[in-house]
Design an enzyme around this catalytic site. Structure first.
Site, PDB file in Angstrom:
ATOM      1  N   HIS A 410       0.817  -1.205   0.000  1.00  0.00           N
ATOM      2  CA  HIS A 410       0.000   0.000   0.000  1.00  0.00           C
ATOM      3  C   HIS A 410       0.857   1.264   0.000  1.00  0.00           C
ATOM      4  O   HIS A 410       0.663   2.177  -0.803  1.00  0.00           O
ATOM      5  CB  HIS A 410      -0.932  -0.018   1.219  1.00  0.00           C
ATOM      6  CG  HIS A 410      -1.778   1.202   1.327  1.00  0.00           C
ATOM      7  ND1 HIS A 410      -1.395   2.306   2.054  1.00  0.00           N
ATOM      8  CD2 HIS A 410      -2.970   1.524   0.765  1.00  0.00           C
ATOM      9  CE1 HIS A 410      -2.322   3.243   1.955  1.00  0.00           C
ATOM     10  NE2 HIS A 410      -3.302   2.783   1.176  1.00  0.00           N
ATOM     11  N   ARG A 511      -8.170   2.568  -9.645  1.00  0.00           N
ATOM     12  CA  ARG A 511      -8.498   1.883  -8.387  1.00  0.00           C
ATOM     13  C   ARG A 511      -9.626   2.665  -7.713  1.00  0.00           C
ATOM     14  O   ARG A 511      -9.541   3.881  -7.580  1.00  0.00           O
ATOM     15  CB  ARG A 511      -7.286   1.865  -7.465  1.00  0.00           C
ATOM     16  CG  ARG A 511      -6.194   0.919  -7.877  1.00  0.00           C
ATOM     17  CD  ARG A 511      -5.145   0.810  -6.768  1.00  0.00           C
ATOM     18  NE  ARG A 511      -4.237  -0.303  -6.984  1.00  0.00           N
ATOM     19  CZ  ARG A 511      -3.068  -0.200  -7.628  1.00  0.00           C
ATOM     20  NH1 ARG A 511      -2.675   0.954  -8.112  1.00  0.00           N
ATOM     21  NH2 ARG A 511      -2.300  -1.264  -7.764  1.00  0.00           N
ATOM     22  N   ARG A 559     -11.650  -0.290 -11.972  1.00  0.00           N
ATOM     23  CA  ARG A 559     -11.649  -1.585 -11.281  1.00  0.00           C
ATOM     24  C   ARG A 559     -12.576  -1.490 -10.082  1.00  0.00           C
ATOM     25  O   ARG A 559     -12.416  -0.631  -9.228  1.00  0.00           O
ATOM     26  CB  ARG A 559     -10.245  -1.958 -10.812  1.00  0.00           C
ATOM     27  CG  ARG A 559     -10.259  -3.330 -10.170  1.00  0.00           C
ATOM     28  CD  ARG A 559      -8.946  -3.725  -9.600  1.00  0.00           C
ATOM     29  NE  ARG A 559      -8.604  -2.924  -8.431  1.00  0.00           N
ATOM     30  CZ  ARG A 559      -7.451  -3.049  -7.795  1.00  0.00           C
ATOM     31  NH1 ARG A 559      -6.552  -3.898  -8.233  1.00  0.00           N
ATOM     32  NH2 ARG A 559      -7.202  -2.319  -6.731  1.00  0.00           N
ATOM     33  N   GLU A 660      -4.682 -12.410 -12.033  1.00  0.00           N
ATOM     34  CA  GLU A 660      -3.884 -12.315 -10.814  1.00  0.00           C
ATOM     35  C   GLU A 660      -3.703 -13.680 -10.165  1.00  0.00           C
ATOM     36  O   GLU A 660      -2.717 -13.943  -9.495  1.00  0.00           O
ATOM     37  CB  GLU A 660      -4.586 -11.396  -9.804  1.00  0.00           C
ATOM     38  CG  GLU A 660      -4.743  -9.977 -10.318  1.00  0.00           C
ATOM     39  CD  GLU A 660      -5.479  -9.077  -9.355  1.00  0.00           C
ATOM     40  OE1 GLU A 660      -4.884  -8.118  -8.880  1.00  0.00           O
ATOM     41  OE2 GLU A 660      -6.671  -9.352  -9.084  1.00  0.00           O
ATOM     42  N   GLY A 681      -2.508  -8.375 -13.173  1.00  0.00           N
ATOM     43  CA  GLY A 681      -2.180  -7.741 -11.890  1.00  0.00           C
ATOM     44  C   GLY A 681      -0.900  -8.400 -11.421  1.00  0.00           C
ATOM     45  O   GLY A 681      -0.931  -9.392 -10.682  1.00  0.00           O
ATOM     46  N   CYS A 733      -1.346  -4.023 -15.292  1.00  0.00           N
ATOM     47  CA  CYS A 733      -1.482  -2.812 -14.466  1.00  0.00           C
ATOM     48  C   CYS A 733      -0.787  -2.942 -13.119  1.00  0.00           C
ATOM     49  O   CYS A 733      -0.933  -2.083 -12.260  1.00  0.00           O
ATOM     50  CB  CYS A 733      -2.951  -2.456 -14.287  1.00  0.00           C
ATOM     51  SG  CYS A 733      -3.901  -3.766 -13.509  1.00  0.00           S
TER      52      CYS A 733
HETATM   53  C1  PEP Z   1      -1.995  -6.156  -8.984  1.00  0.00           C
HETATM   54  O1  PEP Z   1      -2.287  -7.078  -8.226  1.00  0.00           O
HETATM   55  O2  PEP Z   1      -0.996  -6.151  -9.715  1.00  0.00           O
HETATM   56  C2  PEP Z   1      -2.851  -4.954  -9.026  1.00  0.00           C
HETATM   57  C3  PEP Z   1      -2.685  -4.016  -9.937  1.00  0.00           C
HETATM   58  O3  PEP Z   1      -3.787  -4.829  -8.066  1.00  0.00           O
HETATM   59  P1  PEP Z   1      -3.504  -4.381  -6.554  1.00  0.00           P
HETATM   60  O4  PEP Z   1      -2.071  -3.985  -6.448  1.00  0.00           O
HETATM   61  O5  PEP Z   1      -4.434  -3.264  -6.269  1.00  0.00           O
HETATM   62  O6  PEP Z   1      -3.808  -5.639  -5.811  1.00  0.00           O
HETATM   63 MG    MG Z   2      -4.200  -7.074  -7.301  1.00  0.00          MG
END
Ligand code: PEP
Ligand code: MG
Length: 784
Positions: A410, A511, A559, A660, A681, A733
């Site tokens: 984060h 996001r 998303r 992902e 992801g 992304c």
């Molecule tokens: C990812 O998992 O690469 C992604 C873009 O989503 P997040 O980082 O929000 O989980």
């Molecule tokens: Mg993700």
């Protein structure tokens, strides 16, 4: 052979020979002749470069290219630079130069009795009185090169480094002739280095000229020079060679000869040398003495403090000096009074550089939301790990430092978006940094220094560097056109005002979690319970509208919510409606949440917000993306819910899913039949392919979490192939392409349709994508 024109052995070189062999070459000759043990070698003189350029008529061709160049057009500058460098690499060197290099290399093999002679090839510029980095090109060094054809190829690579975009631009702007600067290539025997590092004959931290500082680690010195490891540090009193201070570091990696290919590779100390050596002191007392004695001799030779690279041979235990150059950053000599010496750079802490830049201020440690008001504008926010509640405090901070987390946590994601310097995974920032203490955070290199440094280290974002005089608006017009689309990631809707002129083709990941936390501020199920759902729909629609309007008609891929249950709990009313999960990262998140009775109504509110934006405001450039997809049946169900809410997939309204979870890779074709596109992801995909928690500082520092791992790359390749069989697009992304240009290059080679990157890397990625595509075309043409 007739008189040598292009080769000089170190023994034949003195320090005055800079015009012939460049600064590095002249230094190595001077050291050799001064009786210092330098690995033997020879220089391919600057004359070789000049004759090659002239006799192959490259000067005319190059000047022609440069003449047509609009120096302020960055795209042109980049592509002309690439063209010139390619031209140099593709042009055969003169027979006479080749013959001399061949003979020198053969003599070298013979005299060392090594058929398998490994050498280092390094560039040495003749314009050493000018700022090296900008003028002379990359100053490249290639290690562990074997065989005459590889040596010749790498000599040409050194020559080509005089023609980087930055070097061309600099020469033009300074009105230097492009052919006044020349380049010599140094060819030097590789030391089979078991330990290596750097020695400063004055303490660069305290500027005490009576002390030396030695940095040491295992294997080749590259690990120390490149900052890959925190090396052991020894401070030695020059008067009696006594160690007055030492810090033994955890040395997780070393660089060694790549046994399978040319060059070097990075390996784990634990596996390669054994676990004990990770924390074992690198240098013996005898080695420290030997090093200090050599360093004093060199300092005396040059009559000024020196920055020396050294290595100890694993076969003979001999100490070698690889390079010496003056330390330019020191103030004039201080007296004996150590107490009076100004502390300039005392490193307090190291961690992972997650968002580049520097910031200094007072340390403010916070535990949770209840303490965020402690942080004032310009403070350094220090915490175990940030969470969405801390955003208001993060926005005020000059820099953020966390104990935990990797480059996709984060703190890293938010800081990059806001352009806040950030270091994560430091282990113990909350212990080492004291409340109110003044510090400088160098988040480009991942170091926290004591005090407010007047000249924080320069931000070194090579790939993103924009030639001076080009602003954001300009960038848009100058951006090269690329086949692969370049999208931007965005979370905080208001930031679109700041970034809207960047050269992106759309928003590849919007996001929505930021909207939930800062615009809505409460859990959707809680609002539903209280009959306040309209507030949710309106606020979510407002955030999306802001962005979609500003970039219209470019697409905005929204998303839908991807909070984990622990994060949802942080929203107002969240504690009443959210479960406590042991592993929220692989728990009730993404689509599994949307289709379950406990959240379905909340998800329907998200759908209504999208519908409102598209229908009421006419922003049909808004598409949707579903996160953390695991199975085809859940996608079927969620699409039914969306259709019931008026979001029916059609030509005008696209539904993408995030790739992902590895199941999406294995069943790419089945998923492809159900959706319009995929977006990788890579943060979660890497975590799940490698079984490495993306937020674990430990695993990140040990190098486990790495998007460039072959297994992750294989997964991406499979996905692209599967999706393309069904004519469905693939984007990415995650943070991977924003962090590693070589990863972006890999994606383009695999045929990805678009890459979505952080705002700070949009312009650089655009240039990179265009140049890779150009090179691919050139290679194709060459094959014809
Ligand atoms: C990812 O998992 O690469 C992604 C873009 O989503 P997040 O980082 O929000 O989980
Ligand atoms: Mg993700």
């Amino acid at each position: 052979m007739a008189e040598k024109r292009y080769i000089r052995w170190f023994e034949e070189i003195r320090k005055e020979d800079i015009p012939l062999v460049g600064g590095k070459g002249a230094n190595l000759g001077e050291l050799t002749n001064g009786g210092i043990r330098v690995p033997p070698g020879f220089c391919v003189t600057a004359q070789a470069y000049s004759d090659f350029i002239k006799e192959r008529n490259l000067d005319k061709q190059i000047l022609e290219e440069v003449k047509q160049l609009d120096m302020e057009n960055n795209a042109q500058l980049q592509s002309t630079s690439a063209l010139i460098r390619e031209l140099i690499l593709q042009t055969d060197i003169l027979k006479s130069i080749e013959a001399e290099i061949r003979e020198a290399y053969a003599t070298f093999q013979h005299s060392l009795q090594q058929d398998d002679l490994f050498v280092a090839v390094r560039s040495s510029a003749t314009a050493e009185d000018l700022p090296e980095a900008s003028f002379a090109g990359q100053q490249d060094t290639y290690l562990e090169i074997k065989g005459i054809s590889e040596v010749i190829r790498h000599v040409k690579k050194c020559w080509a480094s005089l023609w980087t975009a930055r070097a061309i631009y600099y020469r033009e702007k300074q009105h230097f002739s492009h052919f006044d600067v020349s380049l010599c290539a140094v060819v030097q025997k590789m030391v089979n280095s078991k330990k290596a590092g750097v020695l400063f004959t004055a303490n660069p931290v305290t500027e005490n000229h009576n002390q030396m500082m030695i940095n040491a680690s295992w294997g080749l010195g590259e690990s120390v020079v490149s900052g890959m490891v925190s090396p052991d540090e020894y401070i030695v009193d020059k008067k009696n060679n006594r160690v007055v201070e030492k810090h033994i570091a955890t040395k997780n990696f070393l660089v060694v000869k790549n046994e399978k290919a040319v060059g070097t590779s990075k390996v784990a100390v634990k596996e390669f040398l054994g676990e004990d050596l990770v924390t074992q002191q690198c240098l013996t007392a005898t080695e420290i003495c030997q090093l200090s004695a050599n360093a004093l001799r060199i300092e005396k030779m040059y009559q000024s403090p020196q920055d020396i690279e050294w290595a100890i041979d694993g076969d003979t235990n001999d100490l070698y000096i690889l390079q010496a150059r003056p330390i330019t950053t020191l103030k004039k000599e201080e007296t004996d009074v150590v107490e009076q010496v100004e502390i300039k750079r005392l490193a307090l802490l190291r961690g992972l550089a997650a968002s580049p830049g520097t910031g200094s201020g007072k340390v403010r440690k916070i535990k949770d939301i209840t303490e965020i008001s402690k942080v004032e504008e310009g403070d350094i926010l220090v915490t175990i790990m940030t969470n969405p509640d801390m955003m208001p405090a993060m926005k005020k901070a000059a820099a953020v430092v966390t104990n935990e987390g990797g480059r996709t946590c984060h703190a890293a994601i938010v800081s990059r978006e806001f352009g806040i310097p950030c270091i994560v995974g430091s282990n113990n920032a909350t212990e080492v940094l004291k409340e109110g203490m003044e510090v400088t955070v160098d988040a480009t290199r991942g170091v926290v220094y004591q005090g407010i440094l007047e000249e924080p280290a320069e931000i070194n974002k090579e790939i993103n560097q924009t030639p001076p005089g080009i602003d954001q608006m300009h960038l848009h017009q100058l951006a090269p056109i690329s086949g692969t689309k370049v999208y931007m990631n965005l979370g905080e809707p208001d930031l679109i005002t700041k970034y809207k002129d960047l050269p992106f083709d759309g928003i590849g990941l919007m996001r929505t979690e930021f909207i939930f936390t800062h615009l809505v501020g409460a859990h959707p199920m809680y609002l539903l319970r209280n009959g306040e759902e309209k507030q949710f729909i309106d606020k979510m629609a407002e955030g999306i509208t802001k962005v979609a309007q500003d970039v219209y008609p470019k697409p905005v891929v929204v998303r839908l919510s991807d909070f984990r249950s622990n994060e949802f709990r942080g929203l107002k009313g969240g504690e009443e409606v959210e479960p406590i999960e042991a592993n929220p990262m692989i728990g009730w998140r993404g689509v599994s949440r949307y289709i379950s009775p406990e959240y379905e109504e909340g998800f329907r509110l998200e759908c209504r917000a999208i519908k409102k934006v598209r229908e009421e405001y006419g922003l049909v450039n808004v598409w949707t993306m579903l996160p953390f997809v695991r199975t085809t049946w859940e996608v079927k169900r969620v699409k039914e819910i969306m259709a019931e809410e008026g979001l029916k997939q059609d030509q005008q309204f696209k539904i993408w899913i995030m790739a992902e979870v590895p199941s999406v890779i294995f069943e790419a074709e089945e998923f492809a039949e159900m959706v319009d596109g995929f977006s990788i992801g890579s943060n979660d995909l890497t975590q799940l392919v490698l079984g490495s928690d993306r937020d674990s500082g430990i695993l990140n520092t040990m190098g486990y979490f790495d998007e460039r791992n072959p297994a992750v790359k294989k997964a991406i390749k499979m996905l692209i192939q599967g999706a393309h069989k069904h004519n469905k697009s693939v984007s990415i992304c995650g943070q991977g392409p924003s962090l590693y240009p070589e990863f972006t290059e890999f994606l383009i080679h695999e045929g990805i349709d678009s890459v979505s990157v952080n705002p700070d890397t949009v312009a650089g990625t655009r240039r990179l994508v265009a140049s890779v595509e150009q090179r691919m075309i050139l290679n194709k043409l060459r094959e014809l």
